[in-house]
Structure formats: structure tokens, C-alpha cells
Design a protein around this motif. Structure first.
Motif, PDB file in Angstrom:
ATOM      1  N   ALA A  21       0.827  -1.214   0.000  1.00 54.91           N
ATOM      2  CA  ALA A  21       0.000   0.000   0.000  1.00 54.91           C
ATOM      3  C   ALA A  21       0.855   1.255   0.000  1.00 54.91           C
ATOM      4  CB  ALA A  21      -0.935  -0.010   1.205  1.00 54.91           C
ATOM      5  N   HIS A  24      -0.692   4.759   0.146  1.00 56.95           N
ATOM      6  CA  HIS A  24      -2.125   4.623  -0.117  1.00 56.95           C
ATOM      7  C   HIS A  24      -2.841   4.101   1.131  1.00 56.95           C
ATOM      8  CE1 HIS A  24      -1.627   5.285  -4.426  1.00 56.95           C
ATOM      9  NE2 HIS A  24      -0.623   4.415  -4.412  1.00 56.95           N
ATOM     10  N   LEU A  52      -7.400  -0.418  -2.073  1.00 54.76           N
ATOM     11  CA  LEU A  52      -6.631   0.775  -1.736  1.00 54.76           C
ATOM     12  C   LEU A  52      -7.336   2.029  -2.231  1.00 54.76           C
ATOM     13  CD1 LEU A  52      -3.098  -0.541  -2.790  1.00 54.76           C
ATOM     14  CD2 LEU A  52      -4.100  -0.535  -0.491  1.00 54.76           C
ATOM     15  N   TYR A  55      -5.708   4.442  -5.787  1.00 51.92           N
ATOM     16  CA  TYR A  55      -4.632   3.585  -6.296  1.00 51.92           C
ATOM     17  C   TYR A  55      -4.567   3.747  -7.812  1.00 51.92           C
ATOM     18  CZ  TYR A  55      -1.913  -0.741  -6.943  1.00 51.92           C
ATOM     19  OH  TYR A  55      -0.945  -1.670  -7.274  1.00 51.92           O
ATOM     20  N   ARG A  56      -3.653   4.569  -8.271  1.00 48.47           N
ATOM     21  CA  ARG A  56      -3.616   4.942  -9.686  1.00 48.47           C
ATOM     22  C   ARG A  56      -3.355   3.762 -10.613  1.00 48.47           C
ATOM     23  NH1 ARG A  56      -0.393  10.757 -10.001  1.00 48.47           N
ATOM     24  NH2 ARG A  56      -1.905  11.955  -8.753  1.00 48.47           N
ATOM     25  N   THR A  57      -2.642   2.791 -10.128  1.00 52.40           N
ATOM     26  CA  THR A  57      -2.380   1.607 -10.962  1.00 52.40           C
ATOM     27  C   THR A  57      -3.683   0.896 -11.302  1.00 52.40           C
ATOM     28  OG1 THR A  57      -0.260   1.372  -9.837  1.00 52.40           O
ATOM     29  CG2 THR A  57      -1.035  -0.523 -11.110  1.00 52.40           C
ATOM     30  N   ALA A  75      -4.304  -6.316  -5.691  1.00 47.67           N
ATOM     31  CA  ALA A  75      -4.493  -4.939  -5.222  1.00 47.67           C
ATOM     32  C   ALA A  75      -5.405  -4.202  -6.203  1.00 47.67           C
ATOM     33  CB  ALA A  75      -3.153  -4.228  -5.110  1.00 47.67           C
ATOM     34  N   ASP A  77      -7.956  -0.597  -6.859  1.00 46.86           N
ATOM     35  CA  ASP A  77      -8.417   0.727  -6.453  1.00 46.86           C
ATOM     36  C   ASP A  77      -9.858   0.635  -5.942  1.00 46.86           C
ATOM     37  OD1 ASP A  77      -8.249   3.773  -6.516  1.00 46.86           O
ATOM     38  OD2 ASP A  77      -9.979   3.394  -7.822  1.00 46.86           O
TER      39      ASP A  77
END
Length: 560
Positions: A21, A24, A52, A55-57, A75, A77
């Protein structure tokens, strides 16, 4: 504590999650997969869903070692996760983790709310599919809550076959009860929410779709997004095939399953899942019948006749060009039983083509055998529930397209019509029967039902003088009621010889319309039956002077 999820292991996983994280905020996290469902061993990977904030990814898989095993962390967003929950935006690839058994690690309250939310949407969408796919049967179906769980699994498995291994593992005989209970908790909460909103009812362990929800679904604008969602789900799930990290847990589930099922072909897997249709039930006098029922004629007799009794079955074909209709005779308690059996075939090819041409632009008939079977059953149940004289449905075999009904002893209305036409006198008794038919059709219309096939041959005058309507496969709620009036009148007129005057047809029309209006039928319905839209259909086989005479009476008595 779930097997193979010790407190020490949880601490290690929590530490890994915090490391992933970084800056985040962790919204929630949970374990899922074999260690939660119970089919893991000590070497099985650990599967974690990590949500998260910002979470830009968007979506990423991590594989981290921990005490000799791999920790597989998905993971996601928070906004992407919630869109998947609310709309199936990622084909429920992420939301699916909270529809199966899971164990919260962080923020259990958040996860439980999202679980109920996604399951509520699943229930709504499956009810929507039932209403749109079975518009008449949906009124009568009793749905076991498990249907929503198993149908959801089946659809995902058909869309993305590799996930089938996971479902089969968690539904293993020794694990099924526990895992089903874990999954059903969320479905039952979602059901209760929909009950409070009067979208469904839930009593005696069965869900029933309310008229309110049926109307909502039917009145909504065509939702192309439903189709687009399917494309979106398919496209996304196919992407998984090129993402080894995402596929790794599914491959492990496949290996676990194949250890004890080495002879199973991949193509057979989906058929090993629980059949959802077992949980869709149709009420009959002999009990609740699932849509998966495959009862044959002989099976029906065996269920009906006491065990140990020698079966003496006699089957006689009663006719039917587009359907196969049989009279079934057998003895029960030393008395002969008569049952009508209908086999609903699909109307395909040249048998159906002339009928469709005949009514082109005026009336559309149901072609599918399944649709006609469902209409026959559902409208029969509805009318019988309102005290309307129809044959009692004894059993229905949805898979075999068979329906079993009481045989009605009596006289076919065709004979009554022919006596009126051939009689040199007034035929008072017969005229009264025609008037009663008009009354009964008006009563059905007031209930919102249109018969769809109201020929005299589909009406029986029983020995107790009740008027029975015995062919309801074209009947619908909110159908074309004008067609019922027009078909009975003009079709009755076709029994008049071309060289005969139209007097008898006029008598039939007047008596029918009197009865129809006396019982609350609308004058406008009678008036519209006189229009060219209907007269053109029957002018093919009813003498022109008879069609004209009936049309004029409809105009006059309909207020035109």
C-alpha cells in the motif's frame, strides 16, 4: 479461525499489505480461495484481496513469499472495486471475491456491505432475466434463494470456464454445507432488503417476484448496456488468459480438483455444477415441480398410482397439427383416470409459415414450444386462482415440454355452433350457451387476460354446464383482447355454407356480444373487431357475406 490461517500468518500478510500500500490508505482486505473454503493444504498459496484508496495503478497482482508459501495479493483501487460491485464493470472479476467465502482481514463492515450490494444486484439481474425470458411463468414461479447463488456461478463458469475448478472445489461434498451457508448469508440479507422494498416476497423459504418488480422491468427502456455488459465481461475475462499472475490461483485450483477427478474431461466441467433450474419451482396439485424436471408420461403415472400397482396405461392421440395431444388412461384405486397430455413442439418450417402469413400484421403467435408451455401453465394457474373454469394442471415437465391436465368431459363448442347453423328453429338453448361463452371471455378480459386462440374448438361445455377454455398456450396478460372477440365470431361464421344465408351467424354474433357486454366487456373491443384489420384475416375461409354481417353487428352493438 479458518484452517491454515493462523494469527501469525495473518500478521505476516498484514505487514505485506501495508508494504504494498505504501502511502495509499488501505480501505479493506480479506482472504479468499482454498484456505478459506477448506480445500487447501499447508503448501497452498494464500490469496488476498487488497482494496486501496486512490490507487492509480488500478489493478495489480503481487506474489510475495512468506514462510515457504506464496502470498498472492490482488491490489485494486477502491473506485474500481465499487464499480465492479455496482455495475459488473470488470466482469465481477474483483467483486466475485466477496460473493464466495472470504475472511475479512481489515474493515469487515465495509466488505460485508459490499457483499450484500453485489448480491442484491445479482438477484435483481436474475429476476430481470426471468421476467424478460419467461413473461408469463414469472408470475407463478417460486424461487429457492439458492437459485441466485448457483445461477450466478453457472453464468460465470460458462463465461470463463477456468473458474469452474474453484467452484467445484468449494462445493465438494465434505465442504458444501459450510461454504453454501457462508455464501447464502449475504444473499439472504440482500433478499430481505428487496422484500422491504416490495420488489419480491419471501415466505416459506421461497422468493416470488412481485407485480411491482415485473412492471418496473417491463416498463424500463430497452437496456442495451445489458448486452454491452456481457461484451465487457467477456472481453475482460479473456484478458486474464494473458496475465499469468492472475491465472496462477485458478491453475492451482485445477490441479487440486484433478487429483481426485483424473478422468473428467474439461468440456464436462460446467455440467458438474449444481443445476440452477432445480431451484425454480412451479406449484401443481401434486407438489412443487422444478424447471429441471424431466418427467415422462410413464413417470407421471408411476408418481400418481400407488406403488406396487401394475400399470395399465392406454394412450390415444387426440389430434393436434402443431402440437401432439394425447388422452392418457390408467387405473387408480380401481377407477379409470383420464388425463390430457400435451407435448409442445417448436413451430418451425412450413407448418408454421402458412399460419404466420394468415395473421400477418394482425396477430403474432408464440412459436417456441417452451414459451407456449409456460403460457399454458401460467395463465391456467392465474385463471384457476380467480375461480375461472380451466382444466387443472396436474404436472408439468419443463425439460420434456410436457403438461398434464384434467380431461374435461363434455361437448365441444363447435357442435353447438353447428347445431345453431343447421337448426330450422331458434335453438334457444344453444344461443344461451353462446351468450355464456361471451360472458366468460369478458370475465377473462376484465382480469387482464387475452386467450389468443379463442376458436370454438378450444371451448368445452362440461356436463355441469360450465364453460371450459382448454387451450391457453397463446394466452397472455395484457394481450390483444379484440382478437379474441374477432376470432370467436368470424371463425364460428366459417361453419356457414357459402350458399346459406347469414342469419345463423348473426344470431351467434348477437348472443355472444350480449353476453360479453353484460359481463363487463368493453364496447370499444367489440367495435374494433369490425375493422378491416380483423375481417381480412378471416375472409380467407369465412364466406364474404357472413364476414360482412358479423362486422356490421359488431359496429352496431359496439356503438359504432
Amino acid at each position: 479461525m479458518t484452517q491454515f490461517l493462523s494469527e501469525g500468518l495473518k500478521e505476516n500478510v498484514l505487514s505485506i499489505c501495508k508494504h504494498i500500500a505504501g502511502f495509499h490508505k488501505i480501505v479493506a482486505a480479506c482472504f479468499y480461495g482454498p484456505r478459506v473454503c477448506g480445500y487447501a493444504d499447508e503448501k497452498s498459496d494464500i490469496h488476498v484481496l487488497l482494496l486501496l484508496s486512490s490507487y492509480r495503478t488500478g489493478l495489480k497482482c503481487y506474489v510475495k513469499p512468506s514462510n515457504g508459501v506464496n502470498v498472492f495479493i490482488l491490489a485494486v483501487d477502491q473506485r474500481i472495486f465499487e464499480r465492479d460491485v455496482e455495475q459488473g464493470w470488470l466482469g465481477e472479476f474483483v467483486a466475485e471475491k466477496v460473493t464466495v467465502p472470504y475472511e475479512p482481514l481489515i474493515n469487515e463492515k465495509y466488505l460485508r456491505r459490499r457483499e450484500v450490494k453485489v448480491k442484491r444486484r445479482v438477484i435483481w439481474e436474475l429476476c430481470e432475466n426471468i421476467v424478460l425470458g419467461s413473461p408469463e411463468l414469472c408470475h407463478e414461479l417460486l424461487i429457492k434463494p439458492e437459485y441466485f447463488m448457483y445461477e450466478s456461478m453457472m453464468r460465470r463458469a460458462r463465461l470463463f470456464p477456468p473458474i469452474t475448478y474453484s467452484f467445484l472445489n468449494m462445493l465438494r461434498r465434505d465442504l458444501r454445507r459450510k461454504n453454501v451457508e457462508l455464501m447464502m448469508n449475504g444473499y439472504l440479507k440482500a433478499i430481505n432488503e428487496l422484500v422491504e422494498e416490495n420488489q419480491i416476497t419471501f415466505s416459506n423459504g421461497h422468493v416470488k417476484i412481485t407485480q411491482r418488480l415485473i412492471n418496473t422491468i417491463r416498463n424500463q427502456k430497452p437496456r442495451f448496456p445489458v448486452f454491452l455488459r456481457s461484451i465487457q465481461r467477456t472481453a475482460f475475462l479473456h484478458v486474464l488468459n494473458i496475465l499469468p499472475k492472475m491465472m496462477a490461483p485458478l491453475i492451482q485450483d485445477q490441479q487440486t480438483f484433478m487429483k481426485s477427478h483424473q478422468q473428467v474431461e474439461a468440456e464436462e466441467l460446467v455440467f458438474r455444477l449444481e443445476e440452477p433450474e432445480k431451484y425454480l419451482l412451479m406449484p401443481t396439485p401434486l407438489g412443487l415441480v422444478p424447471l429441471s424436471d424431466k418427467t415422462t408420461i410413464e413417470d407421471f403415472v408411476r408418481k400418481t398410482v400407488p406403488s406396487g400397482t401394475t400399470l395399465d396405461i392406454k394412450i390415444k392421440q387426440m389430434g393436434g397439427v402443431l402440437n401432439s395431444v394425447y388422452l392418457l388412461r390408467f387405473r387408480k384405486n380401481h377407477e379409470e383416470q383420464k388425463v390430457v397430455v400435451k407435448k409442445f413442439k417448436d413451430w418451425l418450417g412450413f407448418k408454421w409459415f402458412p399460419l404466420s402469413l394468415w395473421t400477418l400484421g394482425t396477430k403474432t403467435f408464440a412459436v417456441s414450444g417452451r414459451t407456449r408451455l409456460e403460457r399454458e401453465y401460467a395463465i391456467n394457474q392465474f385463471l384457476q386462482g380467480h375461480g375461472f373454469p380451466v382444466p387443472k394442471v396436474l404436472h408439468i415437465s419443463h425439460q420434456e415440454r410436457l403438461i398434464f391436465e384434467d380431461f374435461i368431459e363434455g361437448e365441444n363448442m363447435v357442435k353447438v355452433i353447428k347445431r345453431i347453423i343447421s337448426s330450422k328453429e331458434k335453438a334457444t338453448d344453444e344461443a344461451a350457451l353462446v351468450r355464456e361463452v361471451g360472458r366468460k371471455i369478458a370475465e377473462a378480459h376484465r382480469l387482464g387476460v387475452a386467450f389468443g386462440d379463442c376458436k370454438p374448438e378450444n371451448i368445452i361445455i362440461a356436463k355441469d354446464e360450465k364453460t371450459y377454455f382448454v387451450d391457453l398456450e397463446q394466452a397472455t396478460r395484457d394481450g390483444n383482447q379484440v382478437w379474441d372477440v374477432a376470432e370467436f365470431l368470424y371463425y364460428s361464421g366459417h361453419y356457414v355454407f357459402p350458399i346459406f344465408p347469414s342469419d345463423s351467424a348473426e344470431l351467434i354474433a348477437k348472443e355472444f356480444i350480449r353476453g360479453y357486454l353484460e359481463a363487463g366487456g368493453k364496447k370499444e373491443t367489440v367495435k374494433r373487431a369490425a375493422s378491416a384489420r380483423y375481417t381480412k384475416v378471416f375472409s380467407v375461409f369465412t364466406p364474404p357475406h357472413v364476414v360482412l354481417a358479423i362486422s356490421n353487428i359488431c359496429k352496431k352493438m359496439g356503438g359504432g
